[in-house]
Scaffold this active site. Structure first.
Site, mmCIF file in Angstrom:
data_model
loop_
_atom_site.group_PDB
_atom_site.id
_atom_site.type_symbol
_atom_site.label_atom_id
_atom_site.label_comp_id
_atom_site.label_asym_id
_atom_site.label_seq_id
_atom_site.Cartn_x
_atom_site.Cartn_y
_atom_site.Cartn_z
ATOM 1 N N GLU A 14 2.075 -7.405 0.057
ATOM 2 C CA GLU A 14 3.303 -7.198 -0.589
ATOM 3 C C GLU A 14 4.028 -5.975 0.198
ATOM 4 O OE1 GLU A 14 2.636 -6.584 -4.916
ATOM 5 O OE2 GLU A 14 2.824 -8.817 -5.020
ATOM 6 N N GLU A 68 0.306 -15.443 -5.171
ATOM 7 C CA GLU A 68 -0.008 -15.067 -6.334
ATOM 8 C C GLU A 68 0.802 -15.749 -7.516
ATOM 9 O OE1 GLU A 68 -0.531 -10.707 -6.630
ATOM 10 O OE2 GLU A 68 -1.614 -10.758 -4.739
#
Ligand SMILES: *[C@@H]1O[C@H](CO)[C@@H](O)[C@H](O)[C@H]1NC(C)=O
Ligand SMILES: *[C@@H]1O[C@H](CO)[C@@H](O)[C@H](O)[C@H]1NC(C)=O
Ligand SMILES: *[C@@H]1O[C@H](CO)[C@@H](O)[C@H](O)[C@H]1NC(C)=O
Ligand SMILES: *[C@@H]1O[C@H](CO)[C@@H](O)[C@H](O)[C@H]1NC(C)=O
Length: 657
Positions: A198, A279
């Site tokens: 991320e 995710e």
């Protein structure tokens, strides 16, 4: 007749054969491998055959190794073809240049044989997605970064800063070669490897240094024998677009809600490549002091998972089993809003398809059903049976038999004199000069205290402080939410309190607890030394420079070898240790400690730190996997900061809040 039966049998047998391929038999028939995972075109291919990745996250460092195989079997029984894991740098390199892959014999070492875990995934017919970080977020202490990095006050983690990339390179050069031969193309299970984590969320704006950092990670993987076709990054496309991406490297999406929009944006960003949700958040984690335990509605979970499958997207369910952040290893979120810092408890149940203790939740059956309906290989691959759930038990309560008072405990810790004011725990000369990583640090001095002295701490305490005058606690335990703005709490800045002495020299002690370093937040939130260090401590307006500093790390091995226990005679009303023993006949079973009648502290079972308890919750229990117990006598030790409960109470059911 006999012939008819024979031919029927042959037909049945061949059907059986047809129906009984493992994933490896299907994708690598006879072990023949011509190509790894390829992400070109509308679908992934593995060894030139279309593949939809049905993956679940399992962090080997959060599930007891004796339960790995059984848990992987539960994954495979749900129809999953892949397991995903992060790799925690802070566990694998606890001291700079000292590596633990199961070999160090320390408290968490048994969890750290990553090679064994990766091989086991293959033995259980699963491919593997590796996310080595080095930053992993994961609601894990410091996002997986080792605290010794913070000995450099100018440290810029997650960037192309020499003081960061040199240690990363050294770590990767030790970790990556061990797994390089376990890539799919070399006959192992690893089909994909993530770069950073991320990263689009970490950058304020496009900065050349940040691209250099991502490129450095990519090149370090490649230099260690990894194939570039495996690489990917993961981000929220809706929030950060392709900011965390790297030219030519597959981007994947992370989300729980707004799935359609995220996948639309991902498709626009890379129209000719397959979709993957790296995710898909099956639930959520908890914060200490939150009013309730976080959950995600199973129907909403089902709807989004089905949407993902209808879009022909691959998926990694994060988490498929959350497990436990044992010891001091949970993380904290930094928040843009009050109370700015939100530490997480030890349970990482996550409301996932498999509970913290590996039990089947409703979402497990939802995922299993949806996979069977959307798996293109349904009818071709085997359906291994679901392992039975492990039996849970509630052992009889166990009395507190001994206690150890604060001075006796503190006198057995490493200590240092500082003449220049308080020092952060990471700077203490312990652990071969790697500093103190976790636990508490105690600052003590002799000072003239009037009947109404003012104790003032400039800037913040990191993260909570308890004050004692001549051994008597003069601060109160947490009472309500506004306390976090006041003296002794992380959100209180430049706070003071009145302390009462007798116009004489007294011992002034400030015990500061590290409630865990931030795993998620903007760059400046990763400057997170712990203890008292941001500013001086003043008594009646005068800076106190001379301190004795005690490093209270509470390593399990030390806690069990302390001396000076005394028969228990009620609460000591200071931070103290309390001990009890209980016997187990027969094979130990999974259980939970219910600490709701205690106030706040950490608890050890047979020298293993189970984690923190705090009566404020939301969780009130600590999970004890059976392998931490033994037949015969077991020892429990609690470090309680305020008031102990009447006994140690077990339960067969977790109280998550
Ligand atoms: C696998 O090996 C067997 C026996 O050696 C052979 O008959 C079969 O054709 C092979 N299958 C593939 C897909 O190569
Ligand atoms: C880790 O597991 C591998 C494979 O199972 C084994 O060969 C190795 O000895 C283990 N390492 C340690 C330190 O136990
Ligand atoms: C998904 O794949 C199937 C089979 O290849 C195809 O018919 C369908 O149009 C695809 N759906 C989407 C949304 O791409
Ligand atoms: C103690 O000192 C504080 C700060 O100077 C003052 O506000 C307070 O009234 C004093 N209390 C007493 C009992 O003298």
């Amino acid at each position: 007749m006999a012939n008819a039966i024979t031919s029927l049998l042959v037909t049945l047998l061949s059907l059986q054969v047809c129906n009984s391929l493992t994933y490896y038999e299907y994708y690598a028939p006879n072990g023949t491998i011509d190509a790894g995972l390829v992400a070109e075109g509308p679908s992934f291919t593995l060894n030139n055959k279309d593949i939809t990745i049905f993956s679940g996250a399992l962090h080997y460092f959060r599930v007891h190794p004796d339960h790995w195989r059984e848990t992987l079997k539960k994954f495979r029984a749900a129809g999953l073809n892949t397991v995903e894991t992060y790799v925690p740098w802070n566990l694998h390199e606890p001291r700079q240049g000292v590596f633990d892959f199961g070999n160090l014999g320390e408290e968490m070492s048994a969890f750290l044989n990553i090679t064994a875990f990766v091989q086991m995934a293959q033995e259980e017919d699963l491919f593997l997605i590796l996310r080595p970080g080095p930053y992993i977020c994961a609601e894990w202490e410091f996002g997986g970064l080792p605290s010794w990095l913070l000995r450099d006050y100018s440290m810029q983690v997650r960037s192309y800063y020499d003081g960061f990339i040199q240690p990363v390179q050294n770590y990767f050069n030790n970790l990556l070669p061990q797994l390089a031969n376990l890539q799919f193309t070399r006959g192992g299970p690893i089909i994909a490897v993530q770069i950073e984590n991320e990263y689009g969320n970490f950058q304020y704006a496009e900065q050349p240094a940040d691209k250099l950092y991502l490129e450095f990670l990519r090149d370090t993987l490649t230099a260690n024998g990894y194939e570039e076709s495996l690489y990917f990054t993961s981000d929220s496309p809706r929030l950060s677009g392709d900011r965390g991406g790297l030219a030519g490297v597959l981007m994947t999406a992370n989300f729980q809600d707004n799935g359609e929009e995220n996948l639309d944006i991902l498709k626009q960003l890379q129209p000719d490549r397959p979709l993957m949700v790296m995710e898909y958040w099956t639930g959520w984690f908890d914060h200490w002091l939150a009013p309730i335990h976080s959950t995600q509605d199973p129907n909403a979970f089902a709807a989004t998972l089905e949407m993902i499958f209808q879009r022909n997207s691959s998926v990694n369910m994060y988490m498929f089993i959350g497990g436990t952040s044992f010891g001091f290893l949970s993380g904290a979120n930094s928040l843009d809003i009050w109370p700015h810092y939100a530490p997480q408890p030890s349970t990482y149940d996550y409301d996932a398809p498999l509970s913290e203790a590996g039990d089947y939740a409703e979402k497990y059956y939802i995922a299993k059903d949806l996979i069977s309906r959307y798996n293109p290989l349904e009818g071709i691959v085997t359906h291994p049976p679901q392992p039975a759930e492990r039996t849970k038990t509630s052992y009889p309560s166990c009395a507190v038999v001994d206690s150890m008072d604060f001075p006796t405990l503190v006198s057995q810790q490493s200590s240092f004199e500082s003449l220049g004011g308080p020092v952060a725990m990471e700077l203490l000369p312990v652990n071969n000069n790697n500093g103190q990583s976790y636990g508490y640090v105690i600052y003590s001095t002799q000072a003239f205290i009037t009947t109404n002295s003012t104790l003032f701490i400039r800037e913040h305490v990191r993260d909570m402080a308890q004050v004692l005058v001549d051994g008597v606690v003069v601060t109160s335990p947490y009472g309500d939410y506004l306390d976090v703005n006041g003296f002794g709490f992380w959100n209180g800045r430049d706070q003071s309190m009145q302390i009462a002495g007798s116009d004489a020299v007294a011992e002034l002690t400030i015990m500061v607890e590290n409630l865990n370093r931030v795993n998620f937040g903007k760059p400046h939130k990763f400057e997170q030394n712990k203890g008292l260090w941001e500013g001086p401590v003043l008594l009646d307006g005068v800076e106190i420079n001379q301190w004795m500093i005690y490093s209270l790390e509470l390593k399990g091995s030390q806690v069990t070898s302390l001396s000076g226990w005394a028969p228990y005679a009620g609460s000591l009303n200071t931070p103290a240790l309390y001990r009890g023993t209980f016997d187990i006949t027969g094979t130990p079973l999974d259980t939970w400690l219910d600490m709701s009648t205690w106030n706040k502290g950490v608890v050890f079972i047979n020298g293993f730190n189970l984690g923190r308890y705090w009566s404020e919750g939301p969780p009130r229990t600590l999970y004890i996997p059976a392998p931490l117990l033994k037949e015969g006598t077991n020892e429990i030790i609690a470090f309680e900061q305020y008031t102990p409960g009447p006994e140690f109470i077990f339960t067969d059911t977790p109280i998550l809040g």
